[in-house]
Design a protein around this motif. Structure first.
Motif, short mmCIF file in Angstrom:
data_model
loop_
_atom_site.label_atom_id
_atom_site.label_comp_id
_atom_site.label_asym_id
_atom_site.label_seq_id
_atom_site.Cartn_x
_atom_site.Cartn_y
_atom_site.Cartn_z
N TRP A 67 0.82 -1.20 0.00
CA TRP A 67 0.00 0.00 0.00
C TRP A 67 0.85 1.25 0.00
O TRP A 67 0.59 2.20 -0.74
N SER A 68 1.91 1.25 0.82
CA SER A 68 2.65 2.49 1.02
C SER A 68 3.51 2.83 -0.19
O SER A 68 3.76 4.00 -0.44
N ALA A 69 3.97 1.81 -0.95
CA ALA A 69 4.87 2.13 -2.06
C ALA A 69 4.14 2.88 -3.16
O ALA A 69 4.75 3.64 -3.91
N ASN A 70 2.82 2.72 -3.24
CA ASN A 70 2.01 3.44 -4.22
C ASN A 70 2.50 3.21 -5.64
O ASN A 70 2.60 4.12 -6.44
N SER A 71 2.83 1.96 -5.93
CA SER A 71 3.25 1.59 -7.27
C SER A 71 2.43 0.37 -7.66
O SER A 71 2.07 -0.43 -6.81
N LYS A 72 2.09 0.25 -8.93
CA LYS A 72 1.10 -0.79 -9.23
C LYS A 72 1.68 -2.19 -9.07
O LYS A 72 0.96 -3.10 -8.67
#
Lengths: 78, 338, 130
Positions: B137-142
């Motif tokens: 969630w935190s990395a915000n990369s697909k």
């Protein structure tokens, strides 16, 4: 089992087919059903044919005294 | 008088520190050597040499790797949630290391041998999911997001199988304490009467530590590196350490649950100071570590829907059937443990 | 102090020390392409992250809640099987059968079939078609 004829032939065919197609579900049901059947059948068989008597229950707590419960007195939270 | 008390407190704390270090340092060493074991063994499976330059036979390779990764730059993606981005790897490492607190390495040789040890281990292995979830969630990369979704669904599904396998062990021992579980295997190791249970237990721990037949969140061809795509340097080391620590931990747990832990037929049992029980446990753990790498070298990866349906449609019915069968045998033959 | 509590303090401290080492020893020179989101080749398309996902992940999580609770509720009887003996065992079996009926329903409705829908992964659906 081609010669197997009788009223349960359809049932037998159905079970055979299920064992072939849903192997996991079928044998899970078999294994699961063996359990309760064992609980019902095995203790009478052991008792009648092998003369098994259940062991004395192991005490897991202190025995309760055989007398009515006495009211507790002398504490100040009454 | 007061300074005397202070001295005692400090000495007590030092003793605590020594106790904890005596667990954690060997565990970290074991994790380091697990990585080199994996690389050497994979190499042996494929008739290569493997790492052989750093130290004798490449034995110092993991330390060189760790040092290199510590000296690398930490890249924090600008779109990420910074706090969660650090919290995720830390929680993974912490939860997998805390699991070692209740493992008995010999009679009375546990950091804390308390009566609900199995539940403690369960709780920590369930909390391990949070690291994966937060990282994705935190990395915000697909890639990280999809990887964490897959990983979470797989881990929680296989946790069911794991807990039902252990429920069966608990039925046979009648206690949630690790020492009691080990001592009740003195006559026979549970792997012999419970071989089918062991098989689905082992499948579930392969999935739980996301090893090769089930390593879908790291399917490199689809998802780069899965939920830790964006993590670099020390956060990556934490994921790496956490993963390998949980491999060694689950190997150790399987040795305890199914191979009798530190039990060994009479030879090593003595009451002297030099007690080889811990070494026996270590050797049994090594067997399972070997299995982990062996499966990685042998088996191809499953497809994701196969992974989920293997758990829910194949393993779970079998597990449910055994949960009914085993206590039935215990009740029918009047042999339940007290 | 209890050893376990000490472990609970020590392990997070250890990880913080490692992070601190990294902050002290490693270089930190971010630039625009370094800190942008990872993408295979091109620059990332805005709005692709945290998008909607397949409902099956959510269904699996909900089913996990029910079944894990069920198995955890069986732990007390696993510990006290000697004391509760046959009576407690039969109660547990009834409890388990009721939940198994739910499980059968859920498999039959195809709730966990993750494959594409024209190829049901489970033979029950196949039989309906035949």
């Amino acid at each position: 089992m081609a010669s197997f004829a009788g009223p349960f032939r359809q049932t037998y065919r159905y079970l055979q087919r299920q064992a072939h197609e849903n192997t996991v579900i079928f044998y899970s049901c078999v294994i699961g059903a063996i359990g309760p059947v064992m609980v019902v059948t095995i203790p009478p068989i052991r008792e009648r044919f092998f003369g098994y008597r259940p062991a004395e229950p192991v005490p897991t707590s202190y025995p309760l005294p055989q007398r009515p419960r006495r009211p507790v007195q002398g504490y100040d939270d009454e | 008088m007061n300074s005397n008390n202070l001295m005692l407190t400090i000495i007590g704390l030092l003793l605590n520190l020594i106790d904890v270090l005596a667990i954690i340092l060997p565990v970290l060493l074991a994790v380091a050597f697990m990585t080199i074991i994996e690389r050497k063994q994979l190499a042996a499976h494929q008739r290569r040499v493997g790492p052989n330059t750093v130290g004798y036979y490449g034995l110092l390779q993991p330390f060189a790797d760790a040092l290199k990764l510590i000296l690398k730059e930490t890249v924090i993606p600008s779109q990420s949630n910074k706090v969660l981005f650090y919290l995720a790897p830390i929680s993974t490492l912490v939860f997998s290391l805390l699991g070692w607190g209740v493992i008995p390495f010999g009679q009375g040789l546990a950091l804390s041998d308390f009566s609900l040890g199995v539940l403690y281990t369960f709780a920590l292995s369930s909390l391990g999911v949070y690291g994966v979830l937060l990282a994705g969630w935190s990395a915000n990369s697909k890639y990280a997001f999809l990887g964490s979704l897959r990983s979470t669904a797989a881990m929680i599904s296989y946790e069911l199988i794991l807990s039902s396998a252990i429920l069966i062990i608990i039925l046979l021992t009648g206690s949630l304490n690790f020492t009691t579980i080990i001592e009740s295997q003195e006559s026979v190791y549970f792997i012999f009467p419970l071989l089918p249970v062991f098989i689905f237990y082992f499948i579930s721990i392969l999935a739980e530590t996301s090893r090769t037949p089930f390593d879908l969140q790291e399917a490199e061809s689809e998802l780069v590196a899965g939920f830790f795509t964006e993590h670099s340097s020390v956060p990556f080391v934490f994921f790496f350490l956490g993963e390998y620590s949980s491999i060694v931990l689950f190997s150790c747990l399987s040795a305890i649950f199914f191979l009798g832990g530190y039990n060994f037929p009479e030879v090593f049992l003595n009451e002297s100071f030099i007690n080889l029980q811990a070494i026996v446990l270590g050797l049994k753990t090594c067997i399972f570590c070997f299995f982990f790498v062996w499966f990685r070298a042998t088996l191809p990866r499953l497809r994701y829907d196969q992974l989920i349906s293997l758990c829910w449609l194949n393993l779970l019915p079998v597990a449910v059937a055994f949960i009914i069968l085993v206590p039935s045998i215990l009740v029918a033959f009047d042999i339940s443990p007290y | 102090m209890n050893n376990l509590i000490f472990l609970f303090i020590f392990v997070p401290l250890l990880s913080l020390i490692l992070l601190g080492l990294n902050v002290l020893l490693a270089v930190h020179r971010p630039d625009e392409s370094k800190v942008s989101a990872y993408e295979c080749g091109f620059s990332p398309i805005y709005g692709q992250t945290r998008s909607t996902f397949q409902i099956h992940f959510y269904i699996v999580a909900m089913l996990f809640l029910i079944f894990d609770l069920e198995i955890l509720l069986l732990f007390p009887i696993a510990v006290t099987l000697y004391q509760v003996s046959t009576f407690g065992f039969s109660i547990a079996i009834i409890f388990f059968i009721v939940l198994t009926i739910g499980f059968v329903l859920e498999i039959g409705s195809g709730a966990i079939a993750l494959t594409n829908f024209d190829q049901p992964s489970y033979p029950i659906n196949k039989e309906k078609k035949l």
